[in-house]
Design an enzyme around this catalytic site. Structure first.
Site, PDB file in Angstrom:
ATOM      1  N   ALA A  66       3.022   5.443   7.675  1.00 25.53           N
ATOM      2  CA  ALA A  66       1.620   5.824   7.831  1.00 25.53           C
ATOM      3  C   ALA A  66       1.330   6.097   9.300  1.00 25.53           C
ATOM      4  CB  ALA A  66       0.715   4.713   7.317  1.00 25.53           C
ATOM      5  N   GLY A 112       4.803   3.427   4.247  1.00 21.44           N
ATOM      6  CA  GLY A 112       4.080   4.217   3.259  1.00 21.44           C
ATOM      7  C   GLY A 112       4.920   5.324   2.658  1.00 21.44           C
ATOM      8  N   GLU A 115       6.856   3.680  -0.059  1.00 21.14           N
ATOM      9  CA  GLU A 115       5.880   3.392  -1.118  1.00 21.14           C
ATOM     10  C   GLU A 115       5.555   4.653  -1.913  1.00 21.14           C
ATOM     11  OE1 GLU A 115       3.071  -0.194   0.177  1.00 21.14           O
ATOM     12  OE2 GLU A 115       3.184   1.334   1.738  1.00 21.14           O
ATOM     13  N   GLU A 135       6.618  -3.174   7.628  1.00 18.78           N
ATOM     14  CA  GLU A 135       5.240  -3.525   7.980  1.00 18.78           C
ATOM     15  C   GLU A 135       5.093  -4.877   8.671  1.00 18.78           C
ATOM     16  OE1 GLU A 135       4.688  -0.480   4.659  1.00 18.78           O
ATOM     17  OE2 GLU A 135       6.142  -2.035   5.207  1.00 18.78           O
TER      18      GLU A 135
END
Length: 260
Positions: A66, A112, A115, A135
């Site tokens: 992200a 992300g 994910e 993360e």
């Protein structure tokens, strides 16, 4: 909608979606997530789309994570809203899409990005890819369904190890633990994803959608997966595709499905 951060092209019933921020290693910012939400909604509702091939621009990254600069000063409330909106509009929307999404992982799939790949129904990775959820290195945890989908795919012990160590693993190891379906040379990546989608295109679209729904229900805490399967099985009998499929079988010919 005119896209600035993704490329979208429909060819022979396959929707090719490419996250096109190569200079940023295809990192997910708000605008990219908004555009993804729009293209997912289109794929879900458009009869001409039979499957989606999702990849990143270039050969370095699928999605390297992200865009941290957008939320580095967020409060807890803002962080929760970020995760909730992103999950609902993009990640959960992909998982629940009645059209199969195949992630063609062409490089780094981190945070992300991993994910996003895990939300897809099938994952194909190049042999140069590296995958991970880093993360905790930022004082965070995965917020777009990563803790849930990684556990479903590889089991609790491996999920906690990958998340808690923040390690990146090579594609070959990801395949070994069930995180990706196939690993191929980079030059063969898109062709392998297309091969899978072209096989799926030959099958009954409504049955594919029913199968996706039933498989998803196996992992839903508020659903009885067996009951969902029974109901979806029954619904298939009311489709023209069922009539076509059984007729073709009995007549010893290949079926031509209409998606009705």
């Amino acid at each position: 909608m005119t896209y600035q951060n993704i490329l979208s092209e429909l060819k022979e019933q396959i929707l090719y979606v490419t996250i096109n921020r190569e200079q940023k290693l295809n990192a997910l910012n708000k605008e990219t997530l908004n555009e993804l939400a729009d293209v997912i909604a289109f794929a879900s509702s458009a009869d001409e789309v039979r499957g989606v091939l999702l990849t990143g621009a270039g050969e370095k990254a699928f999605v390297a994570g992200a865009d941290i600069s957008e939320f580095s000063d967020y409060t807890g409330v803002q962080g929760e809203e970020l995760a909730r909106i992103g999950q609902e509009r993009v990640f959960d929307a992909i998982e629940r899409c009645p059209k199969p999404f195949v992630a063609a992982i062409n490089g780094f799939a981190l945070g992300g990005g991993l994910e996003l790949a895990m939300a897809c129904h099938i994952r194909v990775a190049s042999d140069t890819s590296k995958l991970g959820l880093p993360e905790v290195s930022l004082g965070l945890i995965p917020g777009y369904g990563g803790t849930q989908r990684l556990t479903q795919l590889v089991g609790k012990g491996r999920a906690i190890e990958l998340i808690a160590t923040a390690d990146m693993i090579p594609a070959t190891q990801a395949e070994k633990i069930g995180l990706v379906n196939h690993v191929v040379p980079q030059a063969e990546l898109i062709a392998k994803a297309e091969e899978l989608l072209n096989k799926i295109k030959l099958r009954a679209p409504l049955a594919i959608a029913a199968a996706i729904k039933a498989v998803n229900s196996a992992l839903a805490f508020d659903e009885n997966g067996f009951e969902t399967e029974i109901k979806e099985f029954g619904k298939c009998f009311n489709t023209l595709d069922f009539k076509e499929g059984t007729s073709a079988f009995l007549e010893k010919r290949k079926p031509t499905f209409s998606g009705k």
